[in-house]
Design a protein around this motif. Structure first.
Motif, PDB file in Angstrom:
ATOM      1  N   VAL A 131      48.524  48.871  40.142  1.00 13.17           N
ATOM      2  CA  VAL A 131      47.141  49.295  40.344  1.00 13.17           C
ATOM      3  C   VAL A 131      46.183  48.313  39.675  1.00 13.17           C
ATOM      4  N   THR A 132      44.952  48.357  40.155  1.00 13.35           N
ATOM      5  CA  THR A 132      43.844  47.702  39.453  1.00 13.35           C
ATOM      6  C   THR A 132      43.075  48.781  38.708  1.00 13.35           C
ATOM      7  N   ARG A 186      46.987  44.392  38.466  1.00 15.17           N
ATOM      8  CA  ARG A 186      48.458  44.453  38.423  1.00 15.17           C
ATOM      9  C   ARG A 186      48.982  45.225  37.201  1.00 15.17           C
ATOM     10  N   ALA A 187      48.274  46.277  36.818  1.00 15.33           N
ATOM     11  CA  ALA A 187      48.812  47.201  35.813  1.00 15.33           C
ATOM     12  C   ALA A 187      49.866  48.072  36.499  1.00 15.33           C
ATOM     13  N   LYS A 215      39.343  54.587  36.979  1.00 18.81           N
ATOM     14  CA  LYS A 215      39.879  54.723  38.315  1.00 18.81           C
ATOM     15  C   LYS A 215      41.058  53.762  38.465  1.00 18.81           C
ATOM     16  N   LEU A 216      42.137  54.253  39.070  1.00 21.67           N
ATOM     17  CA  LEU A 216      43.309  53.428  39.340  1.00 21.67           C
ATOM     18  C   LEU A 216      43.424  53.242  40.852  1.00 21.67           C
ATOM     19  N   GLU A 242      51.251  42.594  46.393  1.00 19.05           N
ATOM     20  CA  GLU A 242      50.799  42.422  45.026  1.00 19.05           C
ATOM     21  C   GLU A 242      51.670  43.213  44.083  1.00 19.05           C
ATOM     22  N   ARG A 243      52.185  44.340  44.564  1.00 19.67           N
ATOM     23  CA  ARG A 243      52.979  45.209  43.718  1.00 19.67           C
ATOM     24  C   ARG A 243      54.288  44.561  43.301  1.00 19.67           C
TER      25      ARG A 243
END
Length: 222
Positions: free
Chosen positions: A138-139, A164-165, A209-210, A217-218
């Protein structure tokens, strides 16, 4: 006129185990079996490697119970992955995201003192939790207003803070509804240097917000 000599018929003799030809034949067969087995073993250079048994997220402690053995041929890249006979670091943790069935890179399992990422609990707008799962990339979006700024009637605007969390855990659903309006607690994994930044925006009235990133990207490393 003398009678011609008659030839005596030979009797067939049953071969015995002492017959040299039989012994040589048996030895040749055994030698062929041994050579064939050796050639097959030499051609099969598969080695036992660890693969992820389930989703492994950065920052989580792992043991061999979290892995499953797979026998594969990797060639020159074999040293980059964790073998089943490699010893795990004490208190080993994951330093990146792995999906079930993925081979475990040797660099992905690290000593706790060497990790580059940290787990951070944050309040998240429940609207953004419905399409997330453990392991999602997630961003992280945070309010643009500075911390401590007085509230106004203007709508809060958000800006990306960390890309990229990885989602490490999510709140349990309650009667089909995730969390409350003020934000639900979730745990995300971020680079160690961004922990303080994330915590400075963890406010009850303006949860972060996620936003789920694309599948390509994941797959990137944290």
């Amino acid at each position: 006129m003398s009678a011609l000599p008659t030839r005596t018929a030979r009797r067939l003799v049953k071969p015995s185990w002492k017959d040299a030809r039989l012994i040589v034949g048996v030895l040749l067969v055994l030698l062929a079996v041994v050579i064939g087995s050796a050639a097959f073993s030499a051609a099969d250079d598969r080695v036992g490697m660890w693969a992820a048994k389930h989703t492994l997220t950065p920052g989580h402690a792992v043991t061999e119970e979290d892995f499953v053995r797979v026998d594969v041929q990797l060639g020159d890249s074999a040293p980059d992955y964790l073998r089943v006979d490699d010893r795990l670091p004490n208190g080993a943790i994951m330093d990146r995201l792995l999906e079930p069935g993925e081979l475990v890179p040797e660099a992905a399992v690290v000593d706790p003192t060497d990790r580059r990422v940290r787990e951070v609990p944050v309040r998240v707008d429940p609207i953004y939790l419905s399409n997330l799962a453990v392991g999602s990339r997630v961003t992280v979006y945070v309010p643009e207003a500075a911390k401590g700024e007085s509230a106004s009637d203007e709508p809060v605007t958000y800006a990306p803070l960390v890309e990229r969390a990885t989602v490490s855990s999510l709140p349990e659903s309650s009667r089909g509804v995730l969390g409350a309006g003020a934000g639900s607690a979730a745990v995300i994994v971020v680079p160690e240097g961004r922990v303080a930044d994330i915590l400075s925006y963890d406010q009850k009235d303006t949860p972060v917000k996620l936003v789920l990133e694309s599948s390509s990207e994941r797959r990137d490393d944290t």
